[in-house]
Design an enzyme around this catalytic site. Structure first.
Site, PDB file in Angstrom:
ATOM      1  N   ARG A   2      29.272  40.911  56.020  1.00  0.00           N
ATOM      2  CA  ARG A   2      27.914  40.531  56.425  1.00  0.00           C
ATOM      3  C   ARG A   2      27.165  41.646  57.135  1.00  0.00           C
ATOM      4  O   ARG A   2      25.961  41.520  57.412  1.00  0.00           O
ATOM      5  CB  ARG A   2      27.952  39.264  57.295  1.00  0.00           C
ATOM      6  CG  ARG A   2      28.211  38.002  56.467  1.00  0.00           C
ATOM      7  CD  ARG A   2      28.498  36.808  57.362  1.00  0.00           C
ATOM      8  NE  ARG A   2      27.443  36.598  58.340  1.00  0.00           N
ATOM      9  CZ  ARG A   2      27.606  35.921  59.476  1.00  0.00           C
ATOM     10  NH1 ARG A   2      28.784  35.422  59.779  1.00  0.00           N
ATOM     11  NH2 ARG A   2      26.604  35.772  60.306  1.00  0.00           N
ATOM     12  N   LYS A  25      33.103  47.857  59.694  1.00  0.00           N
ATOM     13  CA  LYS A  25      32.432  47.095  60.761  1.00  0.00           C
ATOM     14  C   LYS A  25      32.731  47.631  62.160  1.00  0.00           C
ATOM     15  O   LYS A  25      31.816  47.797  62.975  1.00  0.00           O
ATOM     16  CB  LYS A  25      32.826  45.621  60.674  1.00  0.00           C
ATOM     17  CG  LYS A  25      32.236  44.788  61.806  1.00  0.00           C
ATOM     18  CD  LYS A  25      32.241  43.317  61.556  1.00  0.00           C
ATOM     19  CE  LYS A  25      33.588  42.685  61.740  1.00  0.00           C
ATOM     20  NZ  LYS A  25      33.516  41.204  61.686  1.00  0.00           N
TER      21      LYS A  25
END
Ligand code: UD1
Ligand code: CA
Length: 443
Positions: free
Chosen positions: A14, A21
């Site tokens: 996402r 990340k």
């Protein structure tokens, strides 16, 4: 004795980014770097980072002699992730193991110390939180007040989903027990993953006590899955840094409009106006004033110096006391001695500037010849007229004056006026050209 395992193998889809990340920065430092630094403050015997997604990128970004690395490929769940770290932690006697997440950057050492304390001699300790909206988290299931297991949202029934005490994911487990439990974990659950959370039921089955502690603030255990969550934690972190500065006595025009991406060390009675960004290691001396909209990186600002508005201090800048750097002035890799001023529109790069020097508006050190950088030396009490170029390497002697518009290509002797400028002429009877009729028609 303590070991730390940091889980950092997940992809973070996402984030919609090519950067793994855990490498996305909070306050200029990768999230994983924050977690590693917090772990270090606990002085553990070993720190093992479990990485996987992003190949060697994560390791390359943060590797250090005190870190151990375990590769998890493929990523089969949090229990599987911790299992990969076990060979690295093999030690006699086994130590309690703290599990942290690489995408939970703001966890505080004080909270972890409380959790570690709760473990005592051989309990399982979970960091839990009570949330108004517990959606998505594992729920802490208690019977008669005692923790009996954790159930993941996707595996929970309606009654379990109504539980508001959630698993933050951070826990401390006795080392020997953890090594015993991890190989027993199965993956027969809604996500087909090896859940670390299943060790709770195993502990209870063995008669081990499961205790809980809570973070001082809920943002400590907030994870980052999206750019929006990253931005939210950035603001919380910046506000915390601003509070710490004010507690030390720094005056901030607006604590919500300062960004510190590194270490900012301030003396007494420092004032910082709005929208200033500090990067790397910056030191501001007593009584320094930073006006609005300045960017300061790896620099030392002396006492009572005044910077900005709209100034940029780049790495290697060292300013002594009472130095004034004004609007649209850039200083890089230069030292400027006491009481000197560059108040308007200047570039001072690779220069050594003495005391009581006046750098006029539009002055530029031409430090780069297209291949190499050269130094400019400006001695004490020099006056540099506006719009002057100093073509380095060049030295301006003590007390020299450079006339406005000078392009200095040779050293300027002390105490003299040096000027390089075509002589001014005026042409009598000269007429300004007029527009012709044909060209007017075209318009
Ligand atoms: C996990 C917990 C859940 C808790 C929540 C808190 C389990 C089974 N569930 O759920 O109870 O409420 O965290 O956010 O543990 N990771 C790996 N390798 C893997 C899987 C995950 O390294 O194979 C890392 C991720 O990068 C991340 C962390 O572990 O840093 C948590 O993983 P995530 O998938 O977010 O766990 P949740 O399903 O949210
Ligand atoms: Ca998560």
């Amino acid at each position: 004795m303590l070991n730390v395992v940091i889980l950092a193998a997940g992809q973070g889809k996402r984030m919609r980014s090519d950067l793994p990340k855990v490498l996305h920065p909070v306050a200029g430092k990768p999230m994983l770097g924050h977690v590693v630094d917090t772990a270090r403050r606990l002085a553990p015997a070993k720190i093992c980072v479990v990485h996987g997604h992003g190949g060697e990128t994560v390791r390359a970004a943060l590797d250090a002699p005190d870190l151990l690395w375990a590769k998890q490929e493929p990523q089969l769940g949090t229990g599987h992730a911790v299992l990969q770290a076990m060979p690295q932690l093999a030690a006699v006697p086994p130590a309690p193991t703290l599990v942290l997440y690489g995408d939970v950057p703001l966890i505080r050492a004080a909270t972890l110390e409380r959790l570690i304390e709760a473990v005592g001699d051989g309990k399982l300790a979970l960091l839990t939180a009570h949330l108004d909206n517990p959606r998505g988290y594992g729920r802490i299931v208690r019977v008669d007040g005692k923790v009996v297991r954790i159930v993941e949202e996707k595996d929970a029934d309606d009654a379990e989903r109504a539980i508001r005490e959630i698993n933050t994911g951070i826990l401390v487990a006795p080392g020997a027990a953890l090594a015993r439990w991890l190989p027993q974990l199965g993956n027969r659950n809604a996500q087909g993953e090896y859940y670390l959370t299943d060790i709770v039921a195993l502990a209870v089955a063995e008669g081990m006590e499961v205790v809980t502690a809570q973070p001082g603030a809920n943002w400590e255990t907030d994870g980052v899955n999206s750019k929006s969550q990253l931005a939210r934690l950035e603001r919380i972190h910046q506000r915390n840094l601003a509070e710490a500065l004010m507690e030390q006595g720094v005056t901030l025009a607006d604590p919500d409009r300062i960004d510190v991406r590194g270490e900012l060390v301030c003396g007494r009675d420092v004032f910082i106006d709005v929208n200033c960004v500090f990067e790397g290691r910056v030191t501001l001396g007593d009584g320094a004033r930073i006006n609005a909209n300045c960017v300061i990186q790896d620099a030392v600002v002396g006492p009572d110096s005044v910077i900005g508005p709209f100034a940029r201090l780049r790495p290697g800048t060292t300013l002594a006391e009472d130095v004034h750097i004004g609007n649209f002035v850039e200083v890089k890799n230069s030292t400027i001695a006491a009481h000197s001023k560059a108040n308007h529109l200047a570039y001072v790069g690779d220069a050594t500037v003495g005391s009581r020097v006046n750098v006029g508006a539009g002055t530029i050190t031409c430090n780069y010849d297209g291949a190499n950088k050269h130094r400019t030396v400006i001695e004490d009490d020099v006056f540099i007229g506006s719009d002057t170029q100093l073509v380095a390497p060049v030295t301006v002697g003590r007390g020299a004056t450079l006339g406005a518009g000078t392009t200095l290509t040779k050293d300027a002797p002390p105490d003299q006026l040096t000027v390089s400028r075509p002589k001014q002429i005026s042409i009598a009877g000269w007429k300004r050209p007029q527009k012709t009729k044909t060209s007017r028609k075209k318009e």
